[in-house]
Enzyme design. Structure first.
Site, PDB file in Angstrom:
ATOM      1  CG  HIS A  16      31.475  37.101  42.109  1.00  0.00           C
ATOM      2  ND1 HIS A  16      31.098  38.406  41.986  1.00  0.00           N
ATOM      3  CD2 HIS A  16      32.610  37.140  42.853  1.00  0.00           C
ATOM      4  CE1 HIS A  16      31.943  39.195  42.613  1.00  0.00           C
ATOM      5  NE2 HIS A  16      32.868  38.452  43.146  1.00  0.00           N
ATOM      6  CB  CYS A  35      37.859  39.338  40.593  1.00  0.00           C
ATOM      7  SG  CYS A  35      38.151  40.218  42.136  1.00  0.00           S
ATOM      8  CG  HIS A  41      36.669  35.731  44.122  1.00  0.00           C
ATOM      9  ND1 HIS A  41      36.487  35.929  42.764  1.00  0.00           N
ATOM     10  CD2 HIS A  41      36.274  36.887  44.714  1.00  0.00           C
ATOM     11  CE1 HIS A  41      36.041  37.154  42.555  1.00  0.00           C
ATOM     12  NE2 HIS A  41      35.887  37.751  43.720  1.00  0.00           N
ATOM     13  CG  HIS A  43      33.142  38.830  47.881  1.00  0.00           C
ATOM     14  ND1 HIS A  43      34.316  39.466  48.196  1.00  0.00           N
ATOM     15  CD2 HIS A  43      33.125  38.706  46.530  1.00  0.00           C
ATOM     16  CE1 HIS A  43      34.978  39.726  47.077  1.00  0.00           C
ATOM     17  NE2 HIS A  43      34.275  39.275  46.062  1.00  0.00           N
ATOM     18  CG  ASP A  81      23.335  32.778  52.524  1.00  0.00           C
ATOM     19  OD1 ASP A  81      24.494  33.234  52.382  1.00  0.00           O
ATOM     20  OD2 ASP A  81      22.939  32.259  53.578  1.00  0.00           O
ATOM     21  CG  HIS A  82      25.873  29.409  51.900  1.00  0.00           C
ATOM     22  ND1 HIS A  82      25.166  30.163  52.806  1.00  0.00           N
ATOM     23  CD2 HIS A  82      27.069  29.136  52.468  1.00  0.00           C
ATOM     24  CE1 HIS A  82      25.903  30.331  53.889  1.00  0.00           C
ATOM     25  NE2 HIS A  82      27.061  29.729  53.711  1.00  0.00           N
ATOM     26  CD  GLU A 125      33.487  42.936  46.033  1.00  0.00           C
ATOM     27  OE1 GLU A 125      32.945  42.446  45.032  1.00  0.00           O
ATOM     28  OE2 GLU A 125      34.433  43.757  45.977  1.00  0.00           O
TER      29      GLU A 125
END
Length: 136
Positions: A16, A35, A41, A43, A81-82, A125
């Site tokens: 995000h 961020c 970036h 997580h 996811d991804h 996170e």
């Protein structure tokens, strides 16, 4: 009525960028720091789901673990996811902070839960940062 609880943890990886059009570029950098990187970036999130309710007399469970896994897999993991959270329709009008991700996951799961009441969603996170949402 007695309430029992069952919790389960899931993992997903997503990226995000924390940025809002409501702020100038300078204010975004000051607010979100690293961020706000234009490339975003990522997580490796740990999502914890807690379900509560009466213990079923026949099964002895609040919710079947396989059922919960299926709901989380189809409604959360396959969706997020991804991915880059900024492109998900849930974040079109809000910054994809982990606070907002936690609220979004709760809302999606609340509507998809077949049995048992969703008590909370907690998202780790990083090793040091976690967020929790109990609903309205």
């Amino acid at each position: 009525m007695e309430t029992a609880y069952f919790g389960r943890r899931y993992m997903l990886s997503a990226s995000h960028r924390l940025h809002t059009e409501a702020l100038s570029d300078e204010a975004n950098r000051a607010t979100y720091g690293k961020c706000n990187n234009p490339q975003g970036h990522g997580h490796n999130y740990v999502i914890e789901v807690l379900v509560g309710g009466p213990v079923d007399a026949e099964t002895g469970m609040v919710i079947n673990m396989a059922t919960l896994d299926e709901v989380v897999q189809t409604s959360i993991l396959q969706r997020f996811d991804h991915t880059n959270l900024n492109y998900d329709p849930l974040f079109v009008n809000q910054v994809p902070t982990t606070e907002n991700l936690c609220r979004a996951v709760f809302g999606v799961l609340k509507g998809a839960m077949p049995t048992g009441g969703l008590e909370y969603v907690r998202i780790e996170e990083t090793e040091n940062n976690f967020f929790q949402f109990h609903g309205e």
